[in-house]
Structures are given as C-alpha cells and as structure tokens.
Design a protein around this motif. Structure first.
Motif, PDB file in Angstrom:
ATOM      1  N   LYS A  96       2.780  -2.132  -8.673  1.00 36.02           N
ATOM      2  CA  LYS A  96       3.656  -3.000  -9.471  1.00 36.02           C
ATOM      3  C   LYS A  96       4.893  -2.271  -9.977  1.00 36.02           C
ATOM      4  O   LYS A  96       6.011  -2.791  -9.903  1.00 36.02           O
ATOM      5  CB  LYS A  96       2.871  -3.561 -10.656  1.00 36.02           C
ATOM      6  CG  LYS A  96       3.689  -4.472 -11.588  1.00 36.02           C
ATOM      7  CD  LYS A  96       2.803  -5.033 -12.682  1.00 36.02           C
ATOM      8  CE  LYS A  96       3.579  -5.966 -13.600  1.00 36.02           C
ATOM      9  NZ  LYS A  96       4.622  -5.248 -14.354  1.00 36.02           N
ATOM     10  N   ASP A  97       4.697  -1.051 -10.491  1.00 36.18           N
ATOM     11  CA  ASP A  97       5.783  -0.391 -11.220  1.00 36.18           C
ATOM     12  C   ASP A  97       6.454   0.764 -10.497  1.00 36.18           C
ATOM     13  O   ASP A  97       7.573   1.145 -10.836  1.00 36.18           O
ATOM     14  CB  ASP A  97       5.260   0.129 -12.564  1.00 36.18           C
ATOM     15  CG  ASP A  97       4.833  -0.994 -13.493  1.00 36.18           C
ATOM     16  OD1 ASP A  97       5.438  -2.071 -13.407  1.00 36.18           O
ATOM     17  OD2 ASP A  97       3.894  -0.786 -14.277  1.00 36.18           O
ATOM     18  N   ALA A  98       5.742   1.354  -9.523  1.00 37.28           N
ATOM     19  CA  ALA A  98       6.275   2.585  -8.942  1.00 37.28           C
ATOM     20  C   ALA A  98       7.303   2.403  -7.830  1.00 37.28           C
ATOM     21  O   ALA A  98       8.158   3.271  -7.666  1.00 37.28           O
ATOM     22  CB  ALA A  98       5.124   3.447  -8.429  1.00 37.28           C
ATOM     23  N   PRO A  99       7.260   1.323  -7.012  1.00 34.11           N
ATOM     24  CA  PRO A  99       8.254   1.223  -5.937  1.00 34.11           C
ATOM     25  C   PRO A  99       9.686   1.346  -6.462  1.00 34.11           C
ATOM     26  O   PRO A  99      10.057   0.730  -7.455  1.00 34.11           O
ATOM     27  CB  PRO A  99       7.993  -0.166  -5.351  1.00 34.11           C
ATOM     28  CG  PRO A  99       6.538  -0.397  -5.590  1.00 34.11           C
ATOM     29  CD  PRO A  99       6.282   0.216  -6.945  1.00 34.11           C
ATOM     30  N   ASP A 139       6.577   4.406  -0.390  1.00 35.66           N
ATOM     31  CA  ASP A 139       7.155   3.816  -1.598  1.00 35.66           C
ATOM     32  C   ASP A 139       6.098   3.040  -2.368  1.00 35.66           C
ATOM     33  O   ASP A 139       6.350   1.966  -2.906  1.00 35.66           O
ATOM     34  CB  ASP A 139       8.354   2.922  -1.271  1.00 35.66           C
ATOM     35  CG  ASP A 139       9.235   2.665  -2.491  1.00 35.66           C
ATOM     36  OD1 ASP A 139       9.100   3.406  -3.485  1.00 35.66           O
ATOM     37  OD2 ASP A 139      10.038   1.717  -2.457  1.00 35.66           O
ATOM     38  N   PHE A 140       4.894   3.605  -2.415  1.00 39.24           N
ATOM     39  CA  PHE A 140       3.780   3.074  -3.197  1.00 39.24           C
ATOM     40  C   PHE A 140       3.320   1.694  -2.712  1.00 39.24           C
ATOM     41  O   PHE A 140       2.873   0.867  -3.503  1.00 39.24           O
ATOM     42  CB  PHE A 140       4.150   3.020  -4.691  1.00 39.24           C
ATOM     43  CG  PHE A 140       4.550   4.352  -5.241  1.00 39.24           C
ATOM     44  CD1 PHE A 140       3.596   5.241  -5.692  1.00 39.24           C
ATOM     45  CD2 PHE A 140       5.883   4.729  -5.292  1.00 39.24           C
ATOM     46  CE1 PHE A 140       3.964   6.485  -6.195  1.00 39.24           C
ATOM     47  CE2 PHE A 140       6.256   5.966  -5.791  1.00 39.24           C
ATOM     48  CZ  PHE A 140       5.291   6.853  -6.240  1.00 39.24           C
ATOM     49  N   ARG A 141       3.393   1.496  -1.414  1.00 40.83           N
ATOM     50  CA  ARG A 141       2.951   0.219  -0.838  1.00 40.83           C
ATOM     51  C   ARG A 141       1.746   0.370   0.080  1.00 40.83           C
ATOM     52  O   ARG A 141       1.050  -0.612   0.352  1.00 40.83           O
ATOM     53  CB  ARG A 141       4.108  -0.435  -0.083  1.00 40.83           C
ATOM     54  CG  ARG A 141       5.256  -0.884  -0.988  1.00 40.83           C
ATOM     55  CD  ARG A 141       6.353  -1.581  -0.203  1.00 40.83           C
ATOM     56  NE  ARG A 141       7.357  -2.142  -1.094  1.00 40.83           N
ATOM     57  CZ  ARG A 141       8.436  -1.499  -1.531  1.00 40.83           C
ATOM     58  NH1 ARG A 141       8.643  -0.239  -1.151  1.00 40.83           N
ATOM     59  NH2 ARG A 141       9.295  -2.082  -2.346  1.00 40.83           N
ATOM     60  N   GLU A 142       1.485   1.573   0.571  1.00 41.36           N
ATOM     61  CA  GLU A 142       0.395   1.790   1.508  1.00 41.36           C
ATOM     62  C   GLU A 142      -0.347   3.085   1.160  1.00 41.36           C
ATOM     63  O   GLU A 142       0.069   3.847   0.296  1.00 41.36           O
ATOM     64  CB  GLU A 142       0.937   1.875   2.944  1.00 41.36           C
ATOM     65  CG  GLU A 142       1.649   0.628   3.417  1.00 41.36           C
ATOM     66  CD  GLU A 142       2.266   0.809   4.797  1.00 41.36           C
ATOM     67  OE1 GLU A 142       2.097   1.907   5.370  1.00 41.36           O
ATOM     68  OE2 GLU A 142       2.907  -0.131   5.281  1.00 41.36           O
ATOM     69  N   LEU A 160      -2.509  10.373  -8.927  1.00 45.22           N
ATOM     70  CA  LEU A 160      -3.946  10.370  -9.178  1.00 45.22           C
ATOM     71  C   LEU A 160      -4.292   9.755 -10.529  1.00 45.22           C
ATOM     72  O   LEU A 160      -5.382   9.196 -10.707  1.00 45.22           O
ATOM     73  CB  LEU A 160      -4.491  11.800  -9.121  1.00 45.22           C
ATOM     74  CG  LEU A 160      -4.472  12.488  -7.753  1.00 45.22           C
ATOM     75  CD1 LEU A 160      -4.848  13.957  -7.897  1.00 45.22           C
ATOM     76  CD2 LEU A 160      -5.408  11.784  -6.777  1.00 45.22           C
ATOM     77  N   GLY A 161      -3.382   9.834 -11.466  1.00 49.49           N
ATOM     78  CA  GLY A 161      -3.674   9.364 -12.817  1.00 49.49           C
ATOM     79  C   GLY A 161      -3.401   7.906 -13.063  1.00 49.49           C
ATOM     80  O   GLY A 161      -3.763   7.376 -14.119  1.00 49.49           O
ATOM     81  N   ALA A 162      -2.738   7.231 -12.135  1.00 48.82           N
ATOM     82  CA  ALA A 162      -2.407   5.814 -12.312  1.00 48.82           C
ATOM     83  C   ALA A 162      -3.252   4.955 -11.387  1.00 48.82           C
ATOM     84  O   ALA A 162      -3.662   5.393 -10.308  1.00 48.82           O
ATOM     85  CB  ALA A 162      -0.918   5.587 -12.041  1.00 48.82           C
ATOM     86  N   SER A 163      -3.496   3.733 -11.792  1.00 50.11           N
ATOM     87  CA  SER A 163      -4.278   2.821 -10.967  1.00 50.11           C
ATOM     88  C   SER A 163      -3.436   2.290  -9.812  1.00 50.11           C
ATOM     89  O   SER A 163      -2.198   2.302  -9.852  1.00 50.11           O
ATOM     90  CB  SER A 163      -4.779   1.646 -11.801  1.00 50.11           C
ATOM     91  OG  SER A 163      -3.693   0.815 -12.191  1.00 50.11           O
ATOM     92  N   GLU A 164      -4.131   1.807  -8.779  1.00 47.88           N
ATOM     93  CA  GLU A 164      -3.416   1.202  -7.652  1.00 47.88           C
ATOM     94  C   GLU A 164      -2.563   0.037  -8.123  1.00 47.88           C
ATOM     95  O   GLU A 164      -1.419  -0.148  -7.669  1.00 47.88           O
ATOM     96  CB  GLU A 164      -4.417   0.726  -6.598  1.00 47.88           C
ATOM     97  CG  GLU A 164      -3.756   0.010  -5.424  1.00 47.88           C
ATOM     98  CD  GLU A 164      -4.749  -0.476  -4.382  1.00 47.88           C
ATOM     99  OE1 GLU A 164      -4.354  -1.316  -3.544  1.00 47.88           O
ATOM    100  OE2 GLU A 164      -5.917  -0.019  -4.411  1.00 47.88           O
TER     101      GLU A 164
END
Length: 440
Positions: free
Chosen positions: A336-339, A294-297, A327-331
């Motif tokens: 911040k926004d993806a979870p 969920d975009f945390r690890e 691949l196109g978005a920053s960590e």
C-alpha cells in the motif's frame, strides 16, 4: 545510500544518512520545512583564530560546530545566552554561548569572543531537465579567485540550503560553495528521485550555475558528495569534467551489494560467524526481489525465508540498508505505502565502469564503523583502481559511523552520535585548495 519513507508513520528511515546522524534526520527535516531560519545562524571568527559555525538544530535549538569536529546542541536560556549539550546526547558539555543582538554585536563561546564573518551569499534558481532548482552560492569576503565546491545531496529528503553547515564552513576557510535543494526537496520543484543519472545531470547544471555566479572569482571547481552523493558525484564528473571529486562515506559497490555487506557487518558485530552469513544472504536476495519490483512482487518468497529463518538467533540482528525495513513491515503495508518510495533507484548500479575511466583526482573519506555503508569491499576496489593508475586517495576514520560521526553505544546497543573526526574537515579543505598533493 537508499532511503525509504513510511508515509503513514511519518518516519524517515535514513539508513542512507546525510550531513546529520541518521537518527536525527526526521527531526532535521521537520525543522527545516516548518521553522524560519534564525538570525543567529552564521559563521563566526573567534579571537583565538578558530572558526565557529552556528546552524539550525532540532526544533527550538541551534547547533554549534568547530572545524575540528566538535559539536553541541544549543538551548536558549534567555537574554542571548545558550547552554550546550554534548554531540547529540542529553548530557551537558559545560559550554555556554552568548550571541548578542542576533550576532550583530558578536558572539562569545565560553570566554572566547568572536565576530560574524561577512560571507557573500547569492540565492538563485536554475533549470535542469525541465525542473527549476533552488541554489545558493556562498563566497568568502573580497574579490580574490577561490576554488568552488558543489555540495551533492545524499538520499535525504531535507533541504540542503537549510541544513548543510559545510556551505558556511568551507566559505569561512576561503572556499566558494554552491549548495542546492535537489529535485523534490526543500524549495526546489520536481519529484523526489533516486535516479543517479538524473541527479548527476542536475549536479552538472549546478556546477555550471556556480561558475556563472562566481564569474571572475571562480578557480578550480569540483564536487563533494556524501552517502548517495558518492555515486552521483563521480557520474557527474564523467559527464562534464571538473577539477576534483570528494566522496564522503560513499561506496564503490552497488546498492544491492551495499545491503548484503551491511547485513554481514550486522552479523559480525552481533557475534555471529560465517555459518550465519550464507542463510542471511538468502534473506537478502528475497528482500531485494521485493524492492526491485517496487514492492509489488516477491512476497511469497519473502514469507518463505522468514518462516525458514525467523527463529534463528541471527535473524533479529539483520538491519542491512533496506532489508530491515522490508522485514519489519507487513506485506499489506509494503504493497500500500511503499511503491514509489525508492523511485528510480538502480539497485544493481555498478559504479566501477565510471570510476575506472575517471581521470579526475578523487579523495574518499570512509568510516571504519559504518553500519550503512561498510567500506571493506569499497577499499579493495579503490586499491585496484589506484594500482591501475587512477588518481584516487582515501582515508578511513576507524571510529566513525555513517555520516562520518563518532558515537557512544548505549546499553541497548543504540549508537548516539557525539562528533565528527578531528581531521575530517581539514582533509577536505586542503584537498579542495591544494589538490591531491595536499592530502596525506
């Protein structure tokens, strides 16, 4: 398919697709949520016997559709007159549509007159898993028994009640249709989810509500699911039996496998060979680990493969299903926004156990140029299921992309949708009315 949404940019990244081409889903969602339904929207029977659907388009426009797959965007020019553009292009197709008095006094498509069909629509609210969902039953005129098809969403966030032209087109062809806004979309309550089991239970409740409303008019009943709905529809049919299932541009592989197949398809279309596929799969493994957390690890591994392969000529061709987004978005942006954007998604969901035990007649309609859901492995699996005795048939439309849209390719490589294949609608119609024997 999986759908990801970047809230800050308000950009709906519909690699998942739905009933409109992916490149237009954001506009369609905005239109359906902010624009009142126009009075011209409806189904019209033309003097030459054909059926013409007038539905919502992009803001300020309408869209016409014929059951042979042709379509165009309509722009008002005054006094009930609308000019048409070819498919989703910016080119005129020469057609002129005149709709008199909101359709009450008929319609004219070029030189052919038509009249609005008196379809019967019943809006309803029904409950599923503690959430109230909004649905609509659309029936042909009269009191005869008719088959009923329940339309199951793809991964889009837009309203099926607003956007699904099939609810009118099927009804015009003598089929009852139940459409509903899935949880968290349109005017339904609840939180948006991509949990297939939860969505399948909602579909079962929708089918029950359709039977209840249709009462004595209900004949055979089944599902039509597009894209992500291709995972949900067979699962719903396994929970409570129905008479048929139609899967449109869906898959018999997992979302994880879908992304990998899509990447391989990307590389082949870009002219790269097998030597590029193996390292690209290493990239796919890294993006999957991020999504599954969920975009945390998984970001250290992701950065490692990006440093390792970013200068390779094939790297820029990776689009995949969700990998291109990751691949196109920053960590920072992803953390911040993806979870929650893919809440409930079973990335490694295997549809084969359900399909292997499903005795319901199925029709699968696939696009040979589908970048989001490449059909190769799905076709191999369907063939094995048919050989094992499952009642499955399939048709591949060689020139269709996701959403079952044919297209033009611009100089920059971008695809612009033009129409749906000629026999796409008629295959579904005949299968619903006549069963598996009606499908070539």
């Amino acid at each position: 398919m999986i759908q990801l949404r970047h809230a800050q940019l308000a950009l709906l990244l519909t690699w998942a697709g739905a009933t409109v081409p992916a490149m237009h889903s954001a506009q369609a969602a905005a239109a359906s949520s902010s624009t009142p339904a126009r009075c011209e929207i409806g189904s019209y029977r033309m003097a030459d016997g054909s059926a013409l659907d007038i539905g919502p388009g992009e803001p300020g426009q309408l869209r016409w559709r014929h059951t042979d797959g042709r379509t165009g965007a309509l722009t008002a020019t005054g006094e009930g007159r609308w000019t048409s553009r070819y498919g989703w292009t910016d080119r005129s197709d020469g057609h002129v549509v005149t709709i008199a008095d909101c359709g009450k006094r008929g319609i004219r498509f070029d030189d052919v007159a038509g009249r609005r069909e008196a379809l019967i629509q019943v809006d309803t609210r029904f409950r599923s898993n503690g959430v109230e969902l909004a649905g609509r039953l659309t029936l042909p005129p009269g009191d005869a028994r008719v088959p009923i098809v329940v339309l199951i969403h793809g991964a889009e966030h837009s309203s099926a009640l607003e956007d699904y032209s099939l609810q009118r087109q099927f009804a015009s062809a003598g089929i009852g249709v139940f459409a509903y806004d899935k949880r968290g979309t349109g005017v339904s309550a609840g939180r948006y989810t991509q949990d297939y089991l939860l969505l399948a239970v909602d579909a079962v409740q929708a089918a029950r509500e359709a039977r209840r409303l249709a009462a004595g008019r209900a004949g055979r009943i089944g599902y039509q699911g597009g894209s992500q709905g291709g995972w949900v529809a067979p699962l719903a049919a396994s929970i409570e039996p129905v008479d048929f299932v139609i899967v449109s541009f869906g898959l018999a592989v997992s979302p994880f496998e879908e992304d990998r197949e899509a990447i391989e398809f990307d590389l082949k279309r870009a002219g790269f060979g097998a030597d590029a596929v193996a390292p690209a799969m290493e990239v796919a493994d890294a993006t999957a680990a991020v999504v599954e957390s969920d975009f945390r690890e998984g970001f250290e591994r992701l950065e490692e493969v990006k440093r390792k392969y970013a200068r390779q000529p094939w790297f820029a061709s990776i689009r995949g299903n969700y990998s291109g987004f990751v691949l196109g978005a920053s960590e920072q942006v992803l953390r911040k926004d993806a979870p929650g954007m893919v809440e409930g998604i079973p990335l490694r969901y295997d549809p084969m156990p359900v399909l292997a035990n499903l005795s319901v007649p199925q029709l699968w309609l696939l696009g040979g140029q589908d970048r989001d859901a490449p059909p190769a492995e799905t076709l191999r699996r369907l063939a094995s299921l048919k050989q094992a005795g499952r009642p499955i048939r399939w048709v591949v439309f060689a020139d269709a992309d996701h959403g079952m849209y044919e297209f033009e390719t611009r100089a920059d490589g971008e695809r612009i949708s033009t129409r749906q294949p000629e026999h796409y609608f008629s295959l579904m119609r005949d299968f619903i009315i006549g069963g598996s024997a009606a499908t070539p």
